[in-house]
Motif scaffolding. Structure first.
Motif, short mmCIF file in Angstrom:
data_model
loop_
_atom_site.label_atom_id
_atom_site.label_comp_id
_atom_site.label_asym_id
_atom_site.label_seq_id
_atom_site.Cartn_x
_atom_site.Cartn_y
_atom_site.Cartn_z
N GLU A 47 0.84 -1.20 0.00
CA GLU A 47 0.00 0.00 0.00
C GLU A 47 0.87 1.24 0.00
OE1 GLU A 47 -3.04 -0.24 3.04
OE2 GLU A 47 -3.99 -1.92 2.02
N GLU A 48 0.25 2.34 -0.42
CA GLU A 48 0.95 3.63 -0.49
C GLU A 48 0.38 4.59 0.54
OE1 GLU A 48 1.93 7.27 -3.60
OE2 GLU A 48 0.63 5.64 -4.25
N LEU A 49 1.26 5.25 1.25
CA LEU A 49 0.88 6.32 2.16
C LEU A 49 0.52 7.54 1.32
CD1 LEU A 49 1.02 7.00 5.31
CD2 LEU A 49 3.10 8.20 4.69
N VAL A 68 -1.22 4.35 10.85
CA VAL A 68 -1.42 3.67 9.57
C VAL A 68 -0.50 2.47 9.40
CG1 VAL A 68 -2.44 5.63 8.37
CG2 VAL A 68 0.01 5.26 8.22
N LEU A 69 0.71 2.55 9.94
CA LEU A 69 1.60 1.39 9.87
C LEU A 69 1.04 0.23 10.69
CD1 LEU A 69 5.08 3.14 10.00
CD2 LEU A 69 4.00 2.04 8.01
N ASP A 70 0.49 0.53 11.86
CA ASP A 70 -0.16 -0.51 12.67
C ASP A 70 -1.36 -1.10 11.94
OD1 ASP A 70 1.69 -0.16 14.70
OD2 ASP A 70 0.33 1.01 15.98
N ASP A 71 -2.15 -0.24 11.30
CA ASP A 71 -3.32 -0.71 10.55
C ASP A 71 -2.89 -1.62 9.41
OD1 ASP A 71 -6.31 -0.35 9.67
OD2 ASP A 71 -5.09 0.04 7.88
N ALA A 72 -1.88 -1.20 8.66
CA ALA A 72 -1.41 -2.01 7.53
C ALA A 72 -0.92 -3.37 8.02
CB ALA A 72 -0.31 -1.26 6.78
N ARG A 73 -0.10 -3.38 9.05
CA ARG A 73 0.44 -4.63 9.57
C ARG A 73 -0.69 -5.54 10.06
NH1 ARG A 73 3.40 -2.81 13.41
NH2 ARG A 73 2.05 -3.41 15.10
N VAL A 108 -0.78 -6.33 5.34
CA VAL A 108 -0.02 -5.61 4.31
C VAL A 108 1.46 -5.74 4.66
CG1 VAL A 108 0.43 -3.33 3.29
CG2 VAL A 108 -1.92 -4.00 3.89
N GLU A 109 2.26 -6.14 3.69
CA GLU A 109 3.67 -6.40 3.95
C GLU A 109 4.57 -5.19 3.72
OE1 GLU A 109 4.68 -9.79 1.56
OE2 GLU A 109 3.26 -11.08 2.63
N ARG A 110 4.16 -4.29 2.84
CA ARG A 110 5.02 -3.17 2.46
C ARG A 110 4.19 -1.91 2.33
NH1 ARG A 110 7.72 -2.95 -3.46
NH2 ARG A 110 8.63 -0.89 -3.31
N VAL A 111 4.72 -0.80 2.84
CA VAL A 111 4.11 0.53 2.67
C VAL A 111 5.16 1.42 2.03
CG1 VAL A 111 3.14 2.55 3.84
CG2 VAL A 111 2.56 0.24 4.64
N SER A 112 4.77 2.09 0.96
CA SER A 112 5.66 2.99 0.24
C SER A 112 5.02 4.36 0.13
CB SER A 112 5.95 2.44 -1.17
OG SER A 112 6.51 1.16 -1.10
N LEU A 113 5.81 5.34 -0.26
CA LEU A 113 5.28 6.68 -0.45
C LEU A 113 6.12 7.47 -1.42
CD1 LEU A 113 7.01 9.11 1.31
CD2 LEU A 113 6.37 7.50 3.09
N THR A 141 6.41 -3.82 6.76
CA THR A 141 5.70 -3.66 8.03
C THR A 141 6.22 -4.62 9.08
OG1 THR A 141 3.92 -5.13 7.35
CG2 THR A 141 3.61 -2.77 6.94
N ALA A 142 6.81 -5.74 8.69
CA ALA A 142 7.32 -6.72 9.65
C ALA A 142 8.53 -6.17 10.42
CB ALA A 142 7.71 -8.01 8.94
N GLU A 143 9.12 -5.09 9.94
CA GLU A 143 10.31 -4.51 10.56
C GLU A 143 9.96 -3.61 11.75
OE1 GLU A 143 12.10 -2.49 7.27
OE2 GLU A 143 12.73 -4.35 6.32
#
Length: 156
Positions: A73-75, A97-102, A106-111, A153-155
């Motif tokens: 997903e994209e921020l 939003v990172l907590d929501d994605a995880r 969702v494995e990756r968030v980019s922007l 997000t796993a990081e």
């Protein structure tokens, strides 16, 4: 300070005004083809999740996640009201939003953000939260007015 983060009421006139101010802030930063902030109509699209942060009852921030591809997903539309900058609102929105994605798998968030000095505080915030520079993703192309960042997000 009373703070709440909730899913946005897309029919709230205060939200429409807040997002319009965001778009106007972007106008002097880059040519139109290099501005990627979403307007209210685009934020209504399927696959987009928008939140608002209210501070003492006043709209003080927005942030959205938009689907890029499965598990990515994209921020989008992250903005803190000028009167609330420097109070940690951006950190709260980003963690939310990172907590929501995880939590949704969702494995990756980019922007994408601007390369201009105006965006230096935003870039510093993202890097402080574990984002790293990456190549363009999704439908983006290389652009000297843009910086692309990503994190798993796993990081967290």
């Amino acid at each position: 300070m009373d703070i709440s983060i909730t899913r946005a009421d897309l029919d709230d006139p205060a939200l429409a005004d807040f997002l319009l101010a965001h778009l106007r802030d972007m106008e002097p930063t880059a040519p139109p083809e290099s501005r990627h902030a979403l307007d209210l109509a685009a934020l209504r699209a399927p696959g987009v999740r928008l939140w608002t942060l209210h501070r003492d009852g006043e709209l003080a921030g927005t942030v959205a996640l938009a689907a890029v591809e499965p598990d990515h997903e994209e921020l989008k539309s992250m903005r803190v009201a000028p009167s609330a900058r420097g109070l940690g609102i951006g950190h709260l929105l980003l963690r939310h939003v990172l907590d929501d994605a995880r939590a949704r798998g969702v494995e990756r968030v980019s922007l994408e953000t601007g390369s201009q000095e105006f965006f230096a505080p935003a870039r510093a915030l993202y890097i402080a939260h574990g984002f790293a520079v990456c190549p363009p993703f999704g439908g983006y192309i290389a652009d000297p007015n843009s910086v692309f960042l990503t994190r798993m997000t796993a990081e967290m």
